[in-house]
Design a protein around this motif. Structure first.
Motif, mmCIF file in Angstrom:
data_model
loop_
_atom_site.group_PDB
_atom_site.id
_atom_site.type_symbol
_atom_site.label_atom_id
_atom_site.label_comp_id
_atom_site.label_asym_id
_atom_site.label_seq_id
_atom_site.Cartn_x
_atom_site.Cartn_y
_atom_site.Cartn_z
ATOM 1 N N THR A 76 0.832 -1.195 0.000
ATOM 2 C CA THR A 76 0.000 0.000 0.000
ATOM 3 C C THR A 76 0.867 1.245 0.000
ATOM 4 O O THR A 76 1.647 1.461 0.931
ATOM 5 C CB THR A 76 -0.923 0.022 1.232
ATOM 6 O OG1 THR A 76 -1.714 -1.172 1.251
ATOM 7 C CG2 THR A 76 -1.844 1.236 1.201
ATOM 8 N N ALA A 77 0.740 2.059 -1.034
ATOM 9 C CA ALA A 77 1.465 3.325 -1.080
ATOM 10 C C ALA A 77 0.885 4.272 -0.033
ATOM 11 O O ALA A 77 -0.302 4.206 0.299
ATOM 12 C CB ALA A 77 1.361 3.941 -2.466
ATOM 13 N N THR A 78 1.735 5.160 0.491
ATOM 14 C CA THR A 78 1.262 6.110 1.490
ATOM 15 C C THR A 78 1.721 7.520 1.162
ATOM 16 O O THR A 78 2.843 7.721 0.679
ATOM 17 C CB THR A 78 1.737 5.718 2.903
ATOM 18 O OG1 THR A 78 1.255 6.700 3.839
ATOM 19 C CG2 THR A 78 3.254 5.660 2.985
ATOM 20 N N PHE A 79 0.841 8.474 1.441
ATOM 21 C CA PHE A 79 1.163 9.896 1.310
ATOM 22 C C PHE A 79 1.390 10.525 2.679
ATOM 23 O O PHE A 79 1.571 11.742 2.775
ATOM 24 C CB PHE A 79 0.030 10.629 0.586
ATOM 25 C CG PHE A 79 -0.182 10.190 -0.833
ATOM 26 C CD1 PHE A 79 0.565 10.744 -1.870
ATOM 27 C CD2 PHE A 79 -1.125 9.225 -1.146
ATOM 28 C CE1 PHE A 79 0.376 10.341 -3.180
ATOM 29 C CE2 PHE A 79 -1.324 8.822 -2.453
ATOM 30 C CZ PHE A 79 -0.577 9.381 -3.482
ATOM 31 N N ASP A 80 1.384 9.703 3.736
ATOM 32 C CA ASP A 80 1.558 10.185 5.106
ATOM 33 C C ASP A 80 2.960 10.768 5.277
ATOM 34 O O ASP A 80 3.952 10.052 5.086
ATOM 35 C CB ASP A 80 1.359 9.023 6.080
ATOM 36 C CG ASP A 80 1.392 9.442 7.534
ATOM 37 O OD1 ASP A 80 2.045 10.460 7.862
ATOM 38 O OD2 ASP A 80 0.800 8.741 8.372
ATOM 39 N N PRO A 81 3.074 12.049 5.646
ATOM 40 C CA PRO A 81 4.400 12.670 5.758
ATOM 41 C C PRO A 81 5.343 11.929 6.712
ATOM 42 O O PRO A 81 6.543 11.847 6.439
ATOM 43 C CB PRO A 81 4.089 14.083 6.272
ATOM 44 C CG PRO A 81 2.686 14.345 5.842
ATOM 45 C CD PRO A 81 1.990 13.017 5.912
ATOM 46 N N ASN A 120 1.228 18.448 6.457
ATOM 47 C CA ASN A 120 0.183 17.820 5.656
ATOM 48 C C ASN A 120 0.804 17.055 4.490
ATOM 49 O O ASN A 120 1.995 17.168 4.213
ATOM 50 C CB ASN A 120 -0.783 18.882 5.113
ATOM 51 C CG ASN A 120 -1.450 19.681 6.217
ATOM 52 O OD1 ASN A 120 -2.137 19.115 7.063
ATOM 53 N ND2 ASN A 120 -1.237 20.997 6.212
ATOM 54 N N GLN A 121 -0.014 16.260 3.827
ATOM 55 C CA GLN A 121 0.447 15.544 2.643
ATOM 56 C C GLN A 121 0.949 16.538 1.603
ATOM 57 O O GLN A 121 0.409 17.627 1.464
ATOM 58 C CB GLN A 121 -0.690 14.699 2.063
ATOM 59 C CG GLN A 121 -1.171 13.610 3.011
ATOM 60 C CD GLN A 121 -2.356 12.851 2.467
ATOM 61 O OE1 GLN A 121 -3.022 13.269 1.515
ATOM 62 N NE2 GLN A 121 -2.663 11.712 3.068
ATOM 63 N N VAL A 167 5.340 10.529 -2.073
ATOM 64 C CA VAL A 167 4.682 9.261 -1.798
ATOM 65 C C VAL A 167 5.749 8.235 -1.428
ATOM 66 O O VAL A 167 6.905 8.338 -1.873
ATOM 67 C CB VAL A 167 3.875 8.783 -3.033
ATOM 68 C CG1 VAL A 167 4.797 8.482 -4.214
ATOM 69 C CG2 VAL A 167 3.000 7.573 -2.707
ATOM 70 N N ASN A 168 5.376 7.263 -0.603
ATOM 71 C CA ASN A 168 6.268 6.158 -0.280
ATOM 72 C C ASN A 168 5.669 4.886 -0.853
ATOM 73 O O ASN A 168 4.550 4.498 -0.511
ATOM 74 C CB ASN A 168 6.448 6.025 1.240
ATOM 75 C CG ASN A 168 7.528 5.017 1.609
ATOM 76 O OD1 ASN A 168 7.474 3.867 1.193
ATOM 77 N ND2 ASN A 168 8.497 5.439 2.403
ATOM 78 N N THR A 169 6.398 4.226 -1.752
ATOM 79 C CA THR A 169 5.969 2.967 -2.361
ATOM 80 C C THR A 169 6.918 1.845 -1.952
ATOM 81 O O THR A 169 7.291 1.004 -2.753
ATOM 82 C CB THR A 169 5.909 3.095 -3.893
ATOM 83 O OG1 THR A 169 7.184 3.567 -4.376
ATOM 84 C CG2 THR A 169 4.819 4.053 -4.322
ATOM 85 N N GLY A 170 7.310 1.875 -0.688
ATOM 86 C CA GLY A 170 8.353 0.989 -0.160
ATOM 87 C C GLY A 170 9.601 1.783 0.126
ATOM 88 O O GLY A 170 10.352 1.466 1.039
ATOM 89 N N VAL A 171 9.843 2.808 -0.662
ATOM 90 C CA VAL A 171 10.886 3.821 -0.465
ATOM 91 C C VAL A 171 10.281 5.163 -0.887
ATOM 92 O O VAL A 171 9.319 5.205 -1.653
ATOM 93 C CB VAL A 171 12.171 3.519 -1.281
ATOM 94 C CG1 VAL A 171 12.912 2.318 -0.725
ATOM 95 C CG2 VAL A 171 11.841 3.319 -2.749
#
Length: 277
Positions: free
Chosen positions: A120-125, A134-135, A149-153
């Motif tokens: 799951t990709a995340t936009f959480d700072p 904020n994002q 975005v974080n997609t694992g990195v």
């Protein structure tokens, strides 16, 4: 002393694979030497793999050491190469890959490509991480309008008119090392291909240069493009310089990454023993 390796690549993103049981006294130092494209074998990193065939599907524990000696928690194309390596050795078409970013399933498609779950990709700072309340969506950082975005990195993703018109080696390092990124970031740029997909170029943290392909970057581009309303395609075709990758989304919105993997050659690389006190 030498250790054997196998060289694999996924759309030009290339890796030396060394069995985790091999004695390598300093993995970081070996990566710095062996990955050098002028004086070493040349690669975007070394994958240390431990195969656990007793499970169904078989499991592979993956550790990626990058050319600067650092360890990356995840690599999409690296995981696909690890999956091909494990499938070759177990005669299966499905494996589980244990990474520092989680356990992911990989499958061989009917046309021989490798598909891997990307979580799951995340936009959480806090989880990227980026120093922001904020994002971060399309905000200017070091002269480029990026979405984080974080997609694992972590990836700083920017959309441009034409990726070929961008001097990536000039604009990426200030972003990669910007103070707002406590752990640094990858920098991925994308331009539309006219059919719902994107051309891609990525400057990779740890490689400290542009690579022929970046799987987590392709996923980052697809995730951000969908979030910003730039595409509604599924799969999203993403084309780095090294080939074509396909990013699909399941009913929960999680991404998968699909593309070819090739076994290039086998060899041996010298391992320097530690100096005795």
């Amino acid at each position: 002393m030498t250790v054997p390796f196998q060289k694999y690549h996924g759309t030009g993103n290339d890796f030396l694979i060394i069995h985790a049981d091999e004695y390598v006294p300093d993995r970081g130092a070996l990566a710095e030497r062996a990955c050098d494209r002028d004086t070493g074998v040349g690669a975007d990193g070394i994958l240390y793999l431990a195969l656990e065939p007793k499970f169904n599907p078989p499991r592979v524990v993956m550790t990626l050491v990058q050319p600067d000696g650092s360890v990356a928690p995840m690599c999409g194309n690296g995981a696909r190469c690890a999956a091909e390596w494990a499938m070759d050795r177990t005669g299966t078409d499905s494996v589980m890959i244990d990474t520092q970013a989680g356990t992911l399933r990989a499958d061989r498609t009917d046309d021989g490509d490798i598909t891997i779950e990307m979580g799951t990709a995340t936009f959480d700072p806090e989880k990227i991480p980026v120093d922001a309340d904020n994002q971060v969506f399309e905000e200017e950082i070091e002269g480029l309008e990026v979405t984080m975005v974080n997609t694992g990195v972590p990836h700083a993703v920017a959309f441009v008119d034409d990726v070929d018109d961008v001097d990536l080696e000039a604009i990426a390092p200030p972003i990669r090392y910007a103070d707002v990124f406590p752990k640094g970031t990858n920098v991925s740029i994308a331009s539309p291909n006219g059919s719902g997909g994107f051309h891609q170029r990525t400057y990779e943290r740890g490689v400290e240069a542009e690579t022929e392909s970046c799987g987590t970057g392709a996923v980052a581009i697809a995730v951000v493009a969908r979030r910003l309303g730039r595409t509604d395609s599924d799969p999203v075709e993403v084309s780095p310089p090294g080939g074509v990758l396909r990013v699909s989304f399941n009913e929960r919105g999680n991404a998968t990454l699909t593309g070819p993997v090739e076994h290039e050659f086998d060899g041996e690389v010298a391992v320097e023993s530690p100096i005795e006190p």
